[in-house]
Design a protein around this motif. Sequence first.
Motif, short mmCIF file in Angstrom:
data_model
loop_
_atom_site.label_atom_id
_atom_site.label_comp_id
_atom_site.label_asym_id
_atom_site.label_seq_id
_atom_site.Cartn_x
_atom_site.Cartn_y
_atom_site.Cartn_z
N PRO A 214 16.99 6.01 -7.24
CA PRO A 214 16.52 6.80 -8.39
C PRO A 214 17.64 7.14 -9.35
CG PRO A 214 15.54 7.62 -6.37
CD PRO A 214 16.56 6.60 -5.96
N GLY A 215 18.81 7.50 -8.79
CA GLY A 215 19.95 7.86 -9.64
C GLY A 215 20.41 6.71 -10.50
N ASN A 216 20.56 5.52 -9.90
CA ASN A 216 21.01 4.35 -10.66
C ASN A 216 20.00 3.96 -11.72
OD1 ASN A 216 23.42 4.08 -9.31
ND2 ASN A 216 22.68 2.57 -7.85
N LEU A 217 18.72 4.05 -11.39
CA LEU A 217 17.67 3.70 -12.36
C LEU A 217 17.70 4.65 -13.55
CD1 LEU A 217 14.70 2.81 -9.96
CD2 LEU A 217 16.12 1.23 -11.29
N LEU A 218 17.92 5.94 -13.28
CA LEU A 218 17.98 6.92 -14.36
C LEU A 218 19.23 6.72 -15.23
CD1 LEU A 218 16.72 10.14 -12.56
CD2 LEU A 218 15.65 9.05 -14.53
N VAL A 219 20.34 6.38 -14.58
CA VAL A 219 21.57 6.10 -15.33
C VAL A 219 21.37 4.88 -16.23
CG1 VAL A 219 23.94 5.28 -15.12
CG2 VAL A 219 23.17 7.20 -13.74
N PHE A 220 20.75 3.84 -15.69
CA PHE A 220 20.45 2.66 -16.50
C PHE A 220 19.53 3.04 -17.65
CE2 PHE A 220 17.72 -0.97 -17.57
CZ PHE A 220 18.68 -1.91 -17.90
N GLY A 221 18.57 3.92 -17.37
CA GLY A 221 17.65 4.38 -18.41
C GLY A 221 18.37 5.11 -19.53
N SER A 222 19.41 5.86 -19.20
CA SER A 222 20.15 6.59 -20.23
C SER A 222 20.87 5.62 -21.17
CB SER A 222 21.17 7.54 -19.57
OG SER A 222 22.22 6.82 -18.95
N ILE A 223 21.41 4.53 -20.62
CA ILE A 223 22.06 3.53 -21.46
C ILE A 223 21.01 2.81 -22.30
CG2 ILE A 223 23.36 1.36 -21.40
CD1 ILE A 223 24.85 2.45 -18.99
N PHE A 224 19.83 2.58 -21.75
CA PHE A 224 18.72 1.96 -22.48
C PHE A 224 18.34 2.84 -23.68
CE2 PHE A 224 14.23 1.01 -23.22
CZ PHE A 224 14.22 -0.38 -23.17
N VAL A 225 18.28 4.16 -23.45
CA VAL A 225 17.94 5.10 -24.52
C VAL A 225 18.96 5.02 -25.65
CG1 VAL A 225 17.95 7.58 -25.09
CG2 VAL A 225 16.62 6.74 -23.14
N LEU A 226 20.24 4.91 -25.30
CA LEU A 226 21.30 4.87 -26.30
C LEU A 226 21.28 3.55 -27.07
CD1 LEU A 226 23.77 6.14 -27.62
CD2 LEU A 226 25.15 5.27 -25.73
N VAL A 227 21.17 2.44 -26.34
CA VAL A 227 21.22 1.11 -26.96
C VAL A 227 20.07 0.92 -27.95
CG1 VAL A 227 21.00 -1.36 -26.51
CG2 VAL A 227 22.50 0.03 -25.08
N PHE A 228 18.88 1.40 -27.57
CA PHE A 228 17.70 1.17 -28.41
C PHE A 228 17.33 2.40 -29.25
CE2 PHE A 228 17.35 -2.01 -25.06
CZ PHE A 228 17.08 -3.15 -25.80
#
Length: 303
Positions: A164-178
Motif C-alpha cells: 500500500p505504501g509503495n502504491l501511494l508513493v507512486f500515486g503521488s508522483i503520478f499526481v505531480l507528473v499529470f
Amino acid sequence: MTFFTVFYQMIALLILIGAGYIAARTGMLDEHTSTKMSAMILNIFNPMLALSSASGAIGQIPLGQMGQVALIAVGMFLLFILIGRICSPFFAKDIFQKKIFELMFVFSNLGFMGIPVVSSVLGSEYVVYVTEFMMIYNVFFYTYGLAMMDGKFTAASLKKLITPGNLLVFGSIFVLVFSIQLPSFVSTAVTYLGNVTSPMAMMTIGYALSKASLKDIFTDKKLYLFTFIKLLVIPLALLPLLKLLPIPSDLIPLCMIMFGMPVGNMPLILGNERGIDCTTCSAGIIMTTLFCLVTIPLLMAIV
C-alpha cells in the motif's frame, strides 16, 4: 546554509526522539505499539506526506528535475554497493557479518529519518524528491539486497514491492507528473495525515534507543570508524561529483542529505529473518542515527 541553522532543526527532531524515549521508559510506548506505529508510518503517513508534497509542488517542479533526481538516486545506490563491497571486509571477517555490513553501507534510513530531516531543513516541497529515492531504494533492496544475502534472485521477491505504501508513493508522483489537482477537502486531510510523519517516526526511533545498551554501542571502536565513513567521508567524496552534474543548485543539499543518512532498519530485519546475529547492525543503526544529528548540519554548512 549555516551550521547552526540546520543544527537547531536537528535539535527539534532530537526532542521528538527524546519524547519517544521517555514514553518507552515510562511504559506508555511498548513494542506492540511501536510496531503498529511503524506500519502506519510506512503505509499511511509517509505516503500521505509525499502526496501532500506532490500536490503542493504542481507547476513548481519541472519534470526534468525529477528525472535528474531519479538518475542521481540510481547512481547513489550503485556507488554505495561498490563502496560496501570494498569496505565491508575491513569491518568483518565472518561471511554473514560481512554481508550485513554491505547492507549497512547501501541501505540508509531514507523514510523514517530522511523525510523528517528534508522536510525540516529544506521544506516539505522537497519531500517528493525523497519519495523518488525511496522507490528506487525498494527496487534495489528487493533485487540486489535479497540476492546478495541469499546468493540468488527470485522473481517472487519483486512481489514484495507491491505494498500500500509503495502504491501511494507512486500515486503521488503520478499526481505531480499529470498535474492532478486534489479537491480541497482531500488535500486538507492528506496534509493533516502527512504532518503526523515526523513526530511519529522520531518517537519510534526513541523507542528503539530506549531498548539499546548505550554502553555496548559506544564502546565498539569499529562502529566509530564505520559511522565516520558512512556519514561524512562518503557524502563529502561524492560532493565534487555532484557539483559536476548539470543540476539546479537547490538539489545539491537534498542529495547530500540523502547521501548522509544513517543506517536503516531493513538490513536488521533481513538479517534477523535469516537467523544472523545482528547485534552490531542494531548498534550501528543507533550510533549513526544519533551522530547524524551533528553530521547533517556539517554537510549543509559545507554545501
